[in-house]
Write a protein that holds these residues in place. Structure first.
Motif, short mmCIF file in Angstrom:
data_model
loop_
_atom_site.label_atom_id
_atom_site.label_comp_id
_atom_site.label_asym_id
_atom_site.label_seq_id
_atom_site.Cartn_x
_atom_site.Cartn_y
_atom_site.Cartn_z
N ASN A 1 74.68 6.81 -60.07
CA ASN A 1 75.16 7.94 -60.87
C ASN A 1 74.56 8.00 -62.27
O ASN A 1 74.17 9.08 -62.74
CB ASN A 1 76.68 7.90 -60.99
CG ASN A 1 77.39 8.09 -59.66
OD1 ASN A 1 76.75 8.24 -58.61
ND2 ASN A 1 78.70 8.06 -59.68
N LEU A 2 74.48 6.86 -62.93
CA LEU A 2 74.03 6.84 -64.32
C LEU A 2 72.56 6.49 -64.45
O LEU A 2 71.77 7.27 -64.99
CB LEU A 2 74.89 5.86 -65.13
CG LEU A 2 74.53 5.71 -66.61
CD1 LEU A 2 74.55 7.07 -67.32
CD2 LEU A 2 75.47 4.73 -67.29
N ILE A 3 72.18 5.34 -63.94
CA ILE A 3 70.77 4.93 -64.06
C ILE A 3 69.89 5.87 -63.24
O ILE A 3 68.80 6.25 -63.69
CB ILE A 3 70.60 3.47 -63.62
CG1 ILE A 3 71.37 2.56 -64.58
CG2 ILE A 3 69.12 3.08 -63.59
CD1 ILE A 3 71.37 1.09 -64.20
N GLY A 4 70.35 6.28 -62.06
CA GLY A 4 69.59 7.23 -61.26
C GLY A 4 69.37 8.54 -61.98
O GLY A 4 68.28 9.11 -61.95
N THR A 5 70.41 9.05 -62.63
CA THR A 5 70.28 10.29 -63.40
C THR A 5 69.26 10.13 -64.52
O THR A 5 68.38 10.97 -64.71
CB THR A 5 71.64 10.72 -63.96
OG1 THR A 5 72.51 11.05 -62.87
CG2 THR A 5 71.51 11.92 -64.88
N PHE A 6 69.37 9.03 -65.27
CA PHE A 6 68.43 8.83 -66.37
C PHE A 6 67.00 8.63 -65.87
O PHE A 6 66.04 9.11 -66.48
CB PHE A 6 68.85 7.64 -67.23
CG PHE A 6 67.95 7.44 -68.42
CD1 PHE A 6 68.00 8.33 -69.49
CD2 PHE A 6 67.05 6.40 -68.47
CE1 PHE A 6 67.16 8.18 -70.59
CE2 PHE A 6 66.20 6.23 -69.56
CZ PHE A 6 66.26 7.13 -70.63
N ASN A 7 66.87 7.95 -64.75
CA ASN A 7 65.54 7.72 -64.18
C ASN A 7 64.86 9.05 -63.87
O ASN A 7 63.67 9.25 -64.18
CB ASN A 7 65.66 6.88 -62.91
CG ASN A 7 64.33 6.38 -62.39
OD1 ASN A 7 63.42 6.05 -63.15
ND2 ASN A 7 64.19 6.32 -61.08
N VAL A 8 65.60 9.97 -63.27
CA VAL A 8 65.03 11.28 -62.95
C VAL A 8 64.75 12.07 -64.24
O VAL A 8 63.71 12.72 -64.36
CB VAL A 8 65.96 12.07 -62.02
CG1 VAL A 8 65.47 13.50 -61.83
CG2 VAL A 8 66.08 11.36 -60.67
N ILE A 9 65.67 12.02 -65.19
CA ILE A 9 65.47 12.74 -66.45
C ILE A 9 64.17 12.32 -67.12
O ILE A 9 63.33 13.16 -67.49
CB ILE A 9 66.64 12.49 -67.43
CG1 ILE A 9 67.92 13.16 -66.93
CG2 ILE A 9 66.29 13.02 -68.83
CD1 ILE A 9 69.15 12.78 -67.74
N ARG A 10 63.99 11.01 -67.28
CA ARG A 10 62.84 10.53 -68.06
C ARG A 10 61.51 10.86 -67.37
O ARG A 10 60.54 11.25 -68.03
CB ARG A 10 62.96 9.03 -68.33
CG ARG A 10 62.80 8.16 -67.10
CD ARG A 10 63.12 6.68 -67.34
NE ARG A 10 62.79 5.92 -66.14
CZ ARG A 10 61.61 5.32 -65.93
NH1 ARG A 10 60.66 5.40 -66.86
NH2 ARG A 10 61.37 4.65 -64.83
N LEU A 11 61.49 10.74 -66.04
CA LEU A 11 60.25 10.98 -65.32
C LEU A 11 59.98 12.48 -65.14
O LEU A 11 58.83 12.92 -65.21
CB LEU A 11 60.29 10.28 -63.96
CG LEU A 11 60.35 8.75 -64.03
CD1 LEU A 11 60.55 8.14 -62.64
CD2 LEU A 11 59.10 8.18 -64.68
N ALA A 12 61.03 13.27 -64.94
CA ALA A 12 60.85 14.72 -64.86
C ALA A 12 60.43 15.30 -66.20
O ALA A 12 59.60 16.22 -66.26
CB ALA A 12 62.14 15.38 -64.38
N ALA A 13 61.00 14.76 -67.28
CA ALA A 13 60.65 15.26 -68.62
C ALA A 13 59.16 15.12 -68.89
O ALA A 13 58.54 15.99 -69.53
CB ALA A 13 61.45 14.52 -69.68
N GLU A 14 58.57 14.02 -68.41
CA GLU A 14 57.13 13.81 -68.59
C GLU A 14 56.33 14.95 -67.95
O GLU A 14 55.32 15.41 -68.52
CB GLU A 14 56.72 12.48 -67.96
CG GLU A 14 55.24 12.17 -68.08
CD GLU A 14 54.85 10.88 -67.38
OE1 GLU A 14 53.83 10.29 -67.77
OE2 GLU A 14 55.57 10.47 -66.44
N LYS A 15 56.75 15.41 -66.78
CA LYS A 15 56.05 16.50 -66.09
C LYS A 15 56.34 17.85 -66.74
O LYS A 15 55.44 18.68 -66.91
CB LYS A 15 56.45 16.53 -64.62
CG LYS A 15 56.21 15.22 -63.87
CD LYS A 15 54.76 14.79 -63.92
CE LYS A 15 54.53 13.52 -63.12
NZ LYS A 15 53.14 13.02 -63.26
N ILE A 16 57.61 18.09 -67.08
CA ILE A 16 57.99 19.36 -67.68
C ILE A 16 57.29 19.56 -69.02
O ILE A 16 56.90 20.68 -69.38
CB ILE A 16 59.53 19.44 -67.85
CG1 ILE A 16 60.21 19.42 -66.48
CG2 ILE A 16 59.93 20.69 -68.61
CD1 ILE A 16 61.72 19.26 -66.54
#
Length: 256
Positions: free
Chosen positions: A115-130
């Motif tokens: 819930n928490l680490i998974g959410t942050f993992n997606v945020i940080r990696l998606a932000a790089e692409k966005i």
């Protein structure tokens, strides 16, 4: 952000709130990359909604390489990523100490990981692409929407792990929004109340009805399409940023 021109990563996108979000985005002309562990359900959605509009990537959200692979597949197929909606999550009801002894630490860690680490993992990696997108007329490059819960504020008996994970999502919303503001990426969190999702799917109708009657108005469980509609509204309203929005019919959870 124009939903019809969006390419959106949706975690937990094969069921519940994530599935409703996937369906709504595609119905409005956007593209969706479904990140989920349920390959059967994910591939079935792709068949139904069309390969031109969707892509499924089997993904464990707290595994870095899984998420990187999913994002790479998204870029290969659709050329960009403009948004991420984090719906993947699990629960674990257990008292801190009870008849069975202390809360199992591995169980606590698993909920935090997903819930928490998974959410942050997606945020940080998606932000790089966005961040690689050209900004629109408002200077916006994309949007990230996370899913917390009213349990972040009024956790019930046995919800220590779940509440901690969702409280963490609430707590990191503003600092991440501030981190990404200079890149033109907005970050928001939705905190749903009692919703008709797979977490409640196995409960008897009598139980679901009783839960719905706990909500001041409307006196029913929330419907996944109502969550999806709020995501759409967040996409459209550029002034929304750094906020946690309760979607709960005014419920305030009691201890049990």
């Amino acid at each position: 952000m124009d939903i019809s021109k969006s390419v959106v990563i949706v975690t937990g996108g094969a069921s519940g709130l994530g599935e409703a979000t996937t369906r709504n985005i595609v119905s409005k002309g956007g593209k969706v990359v479904i990140l989920d562990l349920n390959a059967d359900r994910g591939l079935s959605l792709v068949d139904e909604l069309g390969e031109a509009n969707t892509l499924f990537a089997k993904t464990n959200v707290y595994e870095e390489e899984d998420v990187k692979s999913a994002l790479a597949q998204a870029i290969d197929k659709f050329g960009k990523i403009t948004a991420a909606v984090n719906c993947a999550g699990i629960g674990n009801a257990q008292k801190t100490y009870g008849r069975k002894g202390p809360f199992e630490l591995d169980g606590f860690k698993k909920v935090i990981n997903v819930n928490l680490i998974g959410t942050f993992n997606v945020i940080r990696l998606a932000a790089e692409k966005i961040a690689q997108n050209e900004p629109d007329e408002n200077g916006e490059r994309g949007v990230i929407v996370n899913t917390a819960s009213v349990a972040a504020f009024e956790g019930q008996i046995g919800q220590a792990a779940y509440s901690a994970s969702k409280g963490g999502i609430v707590g990191m919303t503003l600092p991440i929004a501030r981190d990404l503001a200079e890149l033109g990426i907005r970050v928001l969190t939705i905190a749903p109340g009692l919703f008709e999702t797979p977490l409640l799917g196995n409960a008897p109708e009598k139980v679901r009805k009783a839960l719905g009657e706990m909500v001041p108005f409307p006196q029913r469980l929330g419907q996944p399409h109502e969550y999806a509609h709020l995501v759409e509204s967040i996409f459209a309203n550029t002034m929304l940023n750094g906020e946690v929005i309760r979607l709960d019919g005014a419920i305030r959870m009691q201890p049990k």
